[in-house]
Design a protein around this motif. Structure first.
Motif, PDB file in Angstrom:
ATOM      1  N   PHE A 124      -7.811  11.728 -21.685  1.00 42.95           N
ATOM      2  CA  PHE A 124      -7.735  10.488 -20.924  1.00 42.95           C
ATOM      3  C   PHE A 124      -6.831  10.664 -19.715  1.00 42.95           C
ATOM      4  CE2 PHE A 124      -8.706   9.304 -25.262  1.00 42.95           C
ATOM      5  CZ  PHE A 124      -9.713   8.373 -25.106  1.00 42.95           C
ATOM      6  N   GLU A 125      -7.235  10.047 -18.631  1.00 38.11           N
ATOM      7  CA  GLU A 125      -6.404   9.986 -17.435  1.00 38.11           C
ATOM      8  C   GLU A 125      -5.765   8.600 -17.403  1.00 38.11           C
ATOM      9  OE1 GLU A 125      -6.772  10.056 -12.571  1.00 38.11           O
ATOM     10  OE2 GLU A 125      -8.490  10.632 -13.784  1.00 38.11           O
ATOM     11  N   LEU A 126      -4.448   8.567 -17.328  1.00 30.09           N
ATOM     12  CA  LEU A 126      -3.717   7.307 -17.227  1.00 30.09           C
ATOM     13  C   LEU A 126      -3.202   7.209 -15.797  1.00 30.09           C
ATOM     14  CD1 LEU A 126      -1.654   7.554 -20.542  1.00 30.09           C
ATOM     15  CD2 LEU A 126      -3.927   6.562 -20.195  1.00 30.09           C
ATOM     16  N   ASP A 127      -3.687   6.222 -15.091  1.00 31.82           N
ATOM     17  CA  ASP A 127      -3.389   6.058 -13.674  1.00 31.82           C
ATOM     18  C   ASP A 127      -2.954   4.618 -13.454  1.00 31.82           C
ATOM     19  OD1 ASP A 127      -3.530   5.606 -10.903  1.00 31.82           O
ATOM     20  OD2 ASP A 127      -5.226   6.946 -10.637  1.00 31.82           O
ATOM     21  N   ASP A 163       0.857  -1.178   0.000  1.00 27.81           N
ATOM     22  CA  ASP A 163       0.000   0.000   0.000  1.00 27.81           C
ATOM     23  C   ASP A 163       0.898   1.234   0.000  1.00 27.81           C
ATOM     24  OD1 ASP A 163      -2.221   1.653   0.155  1.00 27.81           O
ATOM     25  OD2 ASP A 163      -2.381   1.499   2.338  1.00 27.81           O
ATOM     26  N   VAL A 164       1.000   1.898  -1.136  1.00 27.75           N
ATOM     27  CA  VAL A 164       1.864   3.075  -1.252  1.00 27.75           C
ATOM     28  C   VAL A 164       1.018   4.330  -1.425  1.00 27.75           C
ATOM     29  CG1 VAL A 164       3.837   1.828  -2.196  1.00 27.75           C
ATOM     30  CG2 VAL A 164       2.117   2.730  -3.734  1.00 27.75           C
ATOM     31  N   ASP A 165       1.544   5.454  -0.953  1.00 25.38           N
ATOM     32  CA  ASP A 165       0.819   6.722  -1.032  1.00 25.38           C
ATOM     33  C   ASP A 165       1.077   7.461  -2.339  1.00 25.38           C
ATOM     34  OD1 ASP A 165      -0.278   6.375   1.472  1.00 25.38           O
ATOM     35  OD2 ASP A 165       1.351   7.427   2.483  1.00 25.38           O
ATOM     36  N   LEU A 166       2.135   7.127  -3.024  1.00 31.14           N
ATOM     37  CA  LEU A 166       2.524   7.894  -4.201  1.00 31.14           C
ATOM     38  C   LEU A 166       2.369   7.061  -5.468  1.00 31.14           C
ATOM     39  CD1 LEU A 166       5.804   9.368  -2.720  1.00 31.14           C
ATOM     40  CD2 LEU A 166       3.563  10.446  -2.783  1.00 31.14           C
ATOM     41  N   HIS A 167       1.904   7.687  -6.509  1.00 27.77           N
ATOM     42  CA  HIS A 167       1.861   7.044  -7.812  1.00 27.77           C
ATOM     43  C   HIS A 167       1.765   8.109  -8.887  1.00 27.77           C
ATOM     44  CE1 HIS A 167      -2.468   7.594  -7.224  1.00 27.77           C
ATOM     45  NE2 HIS A 167      -2.646   7.341  -8.504  1.00 27.77           N
ATOM     46  N   PHE A 168       1.864   7.682 -10.124  1.00 25.07           N
ATOM     47  CA  PHE A 168       1.943   8.571 -11.274  1.00 25.07           C
ATOM     48  C   PHE A 168       0.603   8.615 -12.002  1.00 25.07           C
ATOM     49  CE2 PHE A 168       2.801   9.074 -15.830  1.00 25.07           C
ATOM     50  CZ  PHE A 168       3.527  10.244 -15.820  1.00 25.07           C
ATOM     51  N   VAL A 169       0.163   9.826 -12.301  1.00 22.71           N
ATOM     52  CA  VAL A 169      -1.052  10.022 -13.094  1.00 22.71           C
ATOM     53  C   VAL A 169      -0.667  10.943 -14.250  1.00 22.71           C
ATOM     54  CG1 VAL A 169      -3.394  10.942 -13.130  1.00 22.71           C
ATOM     55  CG2 VAL A 169      -2.564   9.780 -11.102  1.00 22.71           C
ATOM     56  N   CYS A 170      -1.156  10.622 -15.429  1.00 26.67           N
ATOM     57  CA  CYS A 170      -0.841  11.405 -16.621  1.00 26.67           C
ATOM     58  C   CYS A 170      -2.130  11.715 -17.368  1.00 26.67           C
ATOM     59  CB  CYS A 170       0.094  10.587 -17.505  1.00 26.67           C
ATOM     60  SG  CYS A 170       0.511  11.366 -19.070  1.00 26.67           S
ATOM     61  N   ARG A 219      -2.920   2.822 -11.002  1.00 30.22           N
ATOM     62  CA  ARG A 219      -3.738   2.040 -10.083  1.00 30.22           C
ATOM     63  C   ARG A 219      -5.061   1.597 -10.701  1.00 30.22           C
ATOM     64  NH1 ARG A 219      -3.153   5.008  -4.207  1.00 30.22           N
ATOM     65  NH2 ARG A 219      -0.969   4.482  -3.906  1.00 30.22           N
ATOM     66  N   ARG A 220      -5.313   1.975 -11.909  1.00 30.23           N
ATOM     67  CA  ARG A 220      -6.573   1.608 -12.571  1.00 30.23           C
ATOM     68  C   ARG A 220      -6.318   0.516 -13.606  1.00 30.23           C
ATOM     69  NH1 ARG A 220     -10.691   5.291 -11.268  1.00 30.23           N
ATOM     70  NH2 ARG A 220      -9.897   7.213 -10.392  1.00 30.23           N
ATOM     71  N   ASN A 221      -7.387  -0.152 -14.004  1.00 33.21           N
ATOM     72  CA  ASN A 221      -7.261  -1.237 -14.976  1.00 33.21           C
ATOM     73  C   ASN A 221      -7.022  -0.752 -16.397  1.00 33.21           C
ATOM     74  OD1 ASN A 221      -7.616  -3.199 -13.043  1.00 33.21           O
ATOM     75  ND2 ASN A 221      -9.824  -3.226 -13.258  1.00 33.21           N
ATOM     76  N   GLY A 222      -7.294   0.497 -16.678  1.00 29.98           N
ATOM     77  CA  GLY A 222      -7.115   1.041 -18.015  1.00 29.98           C
ATOM     78  C   GLY A 222      -7.323   2.537 -17.998  1.00 29.98           C
ATOM     79  N   PRO A 223      -7.243   3.178 -19.168  1.00 25.54           N
ATOM     80  CA  PRO A 223      -7.429   4.629 -19.242  1.00 25.54           C
ATOM     81  C   PRO A 223      -8.846   5.031 -18.855  1.00 25.54           C
ATOM     82  CG  PRO A 223      -7.010   3.687 -21.422  1.00 25.54           C
ATOM     83  CD  PRO A 223      -6.982   2.574 -20.449  1.00 25.54           C
ATOM     84  N   VAL A 224      -8.960   6.217 -18.261  1.00 32.91           N
ATOM     85  CA  VAL A 224     -10.264   6.778 -17.899  1.00 32.91           C
ATOM     86  C   VAL A 224     -10.567   7.893 -18.891  1.00 32.91           C
ATOM     87  CG1 VAL A 224     -11.589   7.971 -16.124  1.00 32.91           C
ATOM     88  CG2 VAL A 224      -9.901   6.240 -15.464  1.00 32.91           C
ATOM     89  N   ASP A 225     -11.645   7.750 -19.643  1.00 36.25           N
ATOM     90  CA  ASP A 225     -12.045   8.757 -20.627  1.00 36.25           C
ATOM     91  C   ASP A 225     -12.785   9.868 -19.883  1.00 36.25           C
ATOM     92  OD1 ASP A 225     -13.073  10.287 -22.707  1.00 36.25           O
ATOM     93  OD2 ASP A 225     -13.786   8.556 -23.846  1.00 36.25           O
ATOM     94  N   ALA A 263       3.015  16.990  -7.714  1.00 40.56           N
ATOM     95  CA  ALA A 263       4.139  17.510  -8.478  1.00 40.56           C
ATOM     96  C   ALA A 263       3.621  17.548  -9.914  1.00 40.56           C
ATOM     97  CB  ALA A 263       5.351  16.610  -8.357  1.00 40.56           C
ATOM     98  N   LEU A 264       3.703  18.691 -10.529  1.00 41.61           N
ATOM     99  CA  LEU A 264       3.162  18.854 -11.861  1.00 41.61           C
ATOM    100  C   LEU A 264       4.242  19.367 -12.787  1.00 41.61           C
ATOM    101  CD1 LEU A 264       0.544  18.864 -13.571  1.00 41.61           C
ATOM    102  CD2 LEU A 264       0.246  21.224 -12.875  1.00 41.61           C
TER     103      LEU A 264
END
Length: 131
Positions: free
Chosen positions: A74-77, A57-64, A79-85, A122-123
């Motif tokens: 699209f959000e690429l995360d 269980d980590v607090d940090l991850h990358f979202v694009c 922690r998700r199974n695929g892209p979020v439109d 961080a952006l």
């Protein structure tokens, strides 16, 4: 790395704004590619951080956030199974950086935080000069 970024900015400015030049986009793409490679090479030699176990269980991850050819954002995360439109951008010329869809999404995440569950962002964005 500071010198690499300074040189990149200087090179982008030297391209000017004449997009009628048939090689303008190719030159711009090459500059961004060269910058990415330089940054990767520089940071990859600084050492490695041990990756946590897959189930940790980590607090940090990358979202694009990216804009597809169909105009959808699209959000690429990781922690998700695929892209979020997130939907289609209202303006065809809008950049992802100033997209209302992206701004609303970031504000949503920030609204979910409190003192106990603070969010740190961080952006980074590559954008044209505002001068």
């Amino acid at each position: 790395m500071h010198v690499v970024l300074q040189n990149f900015i200087k090179d982008v400015h030297s391209l000017g704004t004449d997009v009628s030049n048939g090689t303008y986009n190719k030159e711009k793409i090459q500059l961004v590619s060269d910058l990415s490679l330089s940054l990767y090479e520089g940071f990859s030699k600084q050492g490695q951080t041990e990756a946590p176990p897959a189930g940790a269980d980590v607090d940090l991850h990358f979202v694009c956030f990216v804009k597809g050819k169909n105009g959808h954002v699209f959000e690429l995360d990781g922690r998700r199974n695929g892209p979020v439109d997130l939907g289609k951008e209202s303006s065809a010329d809008a950049d992802v950086i100033d997209s209302k869809l992206v701004i609303d999404r970031i504000q949503k995440y920030m609204g979910l935080s409190d003192e106990k569950n603070s969010l740190n962002f961080a952006l980074m964005g590559l954008t044209p000069s505002q001068e």
